[in-house]
Design an enzyme around this catalytic site. Sequence first.
Site, short mmCIF file in Angstrom:
data_model
loop_
_atom_site.label_atom_id
_atom_site.label_comp_id
_atom_site.label_asym_id
_atom_site.label_seq_id
_atom_site.Cartn_x
_atom_site.Cartn_y
_atom_site.Cartn_z
N LYS A 217 0.72 -1.20 -0.08
CA LYS A 217 -0.12 -0.07 0.15
C LYS A 217 0.82 1.37 0.11
O LYS A 217 1.82 1.43 0.92
CB LYS A 217 -0.88 0.04 1.20
CG LYS A 217 -1.78 1.19 1.31
CD LYS A 217 -3.07 0.87 0.55
CE LYS A 217 -3.84 2.19 0.35
NZ LYS A 217 -3.33 2.70 -0.82
N LYS B 9 5.16 1.71 -3.08
CA LYS B 9 5.20 3.18 -3.59
C LYS B 9 5.49 3.17 -5.04
O LYS B 9 6.10 2.01 -5.60
CB LYS B 9 6.18 3.99 -2.98
CG LYS B 9 6.13 5.43 -3.05
CD LYS B 9 5.18 5.74 -1.88
CE LYS B 9 4.62 7.27 -1.76
NZ LYS B 9 3.96 7.70 -0.57
N GLY C 289 -2.57 8.35 -4.35
CA GLY C 289 -2.02 9.37 -4.59
C GLY C 289 -0.86 10.06 -3.84
O GLY C 289 -0.41 9.33 -2.89
N ASP C 290 -0.21 10.89 -4.36
CA ASP C 290 1.12 11.54 -3.67
C ASP C 290 1.24 12.67 -4.34
O ASP C 290 0.50 13.05 -5.21
CB ASP C 290 2.33 10.57 -3.70
CG ASP C 290 3.42 11.10 -2.73
OD1 ASP C 290 3.43 10.64 -1.41
OD2 ASP C 290 4.60 11.68 -3.12
N SER D 177 -7.06 5.87 3.84
CA SER D 177 -6.85 4.91 2.59
C SER D 177 -7.37 3.56 2.90
O SER D 177 -8.10 2.95 2.32
CB SER D 177 -5.56 4.87 1.95
OG SER D 177 -5.37 5.91 0.89
N1 GLU Z 1 1.21 9.14 -0.68
C1 GLU Z 1 0.56 9.06 0.92
C2 GLU Z 1 1.67 8.88 1.91
O1 GLU Z 1 2.63 9.22 1.64
C3 GLU Z 1 -0.43 8.28 0.87
C4 GLU Z 1 -0.38 6.68 0.54
C5 GLU Z 1 -1.92 6.09 0.52
O2 GLU Z 1 -3.09 6.72 0.69
O3 GLU Z 1 -1.88 4.70 0.23
O4 GLU Z 1 1.29 8.25 2.83
#
Ligand code: GLU
Length: 456
Positions: A100, A136, A175-176, A388
């Site tokens: 995730k 990621k 997202g990121d 999430s």
């Molecule tokens: N990109 C976000 C983080 O750095 C959210 C990751 C997600 O929701 O899976 O945690």
Amino acid sequence: MYELETETENVSNYVNHLYEMVKHRNPHESEFHQAVKEVFDSLIPVLVKNPIYIKQRILDRLVEPERFITFRVPWVDDEGIVQVNRGFRVQYNSALGPYKGGLRFHPSVNSSIIKFLGFEQIFKNALTGQPIGGGKGGSDFDPKERSDMEIMRFCQSFMTELSMHIGPNIDVPAGDIGVGAKEIGYLFGQYKKIRGAYESGVLTGKSILYGGSLGRKEATGYGTVYFVEEMLNQHGMSFENSTVIVSGSGNVSIYAMEKAMQLGATVIACSDSNGYIYDPNGINLETVKRLKEVERKRIEEYTCEHPEATYHQNCEEIWSIPCDIALPCATQNEINSSSAQKLIVNGVKAIGEGANMPTTLEAINTFLDHKILFAPAKAANAGGVSVSALEMAQNSARVSWSAEEVDSKLRTIMKDIYKQSLNTSIDYGVPGNLVAGANIVGFVRVAEAMLAQGVI
Ligand code: GLU
């Protein structure tokens, strides 16, 4: 005592040796090395106490991703010219659940950035207490200045490959930086078309029009402020009547500003990758939201509507403004030790990391040495991925919870993360060092699950 000292020295040698190996195996990946070093430095007392982790090579296994995928992403721009980007997905660790973690679309994306983010995600996700592993992904695609149709074609090409590697029980991206509800929508559409099935839980951060969770958009920023508020309360302080600086003006930053304001703070500065705005009367959030979320304009435009505010081109200088609380919510390594010194000289009381790894190792140590309250990213920005996981739960059960329900779960999660990180820092003899506390809590959860599952 003598034995403990010898043991600590032996463990330090082992950890240093392993760190050298990580550098050797992953040359030129400085962000990845930095993320590993920060975690390794926290873990020595845990390894001294639990030699089984060394014997079973838990750390050696943890630093090596279970899978690292890179792929070509060809697409056609509005001029009919073929463009080629590079796509990545790291499936880092699945001890606690499906991989995730978000997708980042930004020109700076490379294997070092993806690995540092994926590595940190393992511990962050473990800290949330939710059943999610760490992963990621992303691309060096730059969505800035691209039309909607170009973004759509890019997302479709990206997903054509990524769809072979993900699924609701395998790997669940979100997202990121550079990936919001719009991009998730295009990615989801393409995944659905390829699979020929409606698998809601394959992505999170979806629009609430089709399976997204209320409160997901706000979760990272709100969560950071909830976490910092806990930390402040513990020391007899709060956001009320404080002055706050929040770097960035993306999703994390906007909702960190919103929650800080709701709790009575005055936010006096925020930024984008070109520069920062300083508004001594307090930032007008509606203007920032419109400029950034709707019109996708530069933050500089803010001063056209608010002449009392000033715009400055050097992003780093944002940390020279006196404030009580600093929330770096833009990107990695945005606070170096000289910025940290400036913040300290100007009387900063607390730092809350909304972005991933926004503070360099030297700067973290500077803050800790000066006893500045420091909320580390893996703990403080875990609210996004927590919600999430709540989105995944709602998708599996085919239900949707109210905004209030999600927000109250988020608050509870952030409080728990704070309490556990603090208690663990006390147990390991570094009271109040939440960097160590959070790293240890996350690590132990993953390590125990890895032990239970055997050498795989
Ligand atoms: N990109 C976000 C983080 O750095 C959210 C990751 C997600 O929701 O899976 O945690």
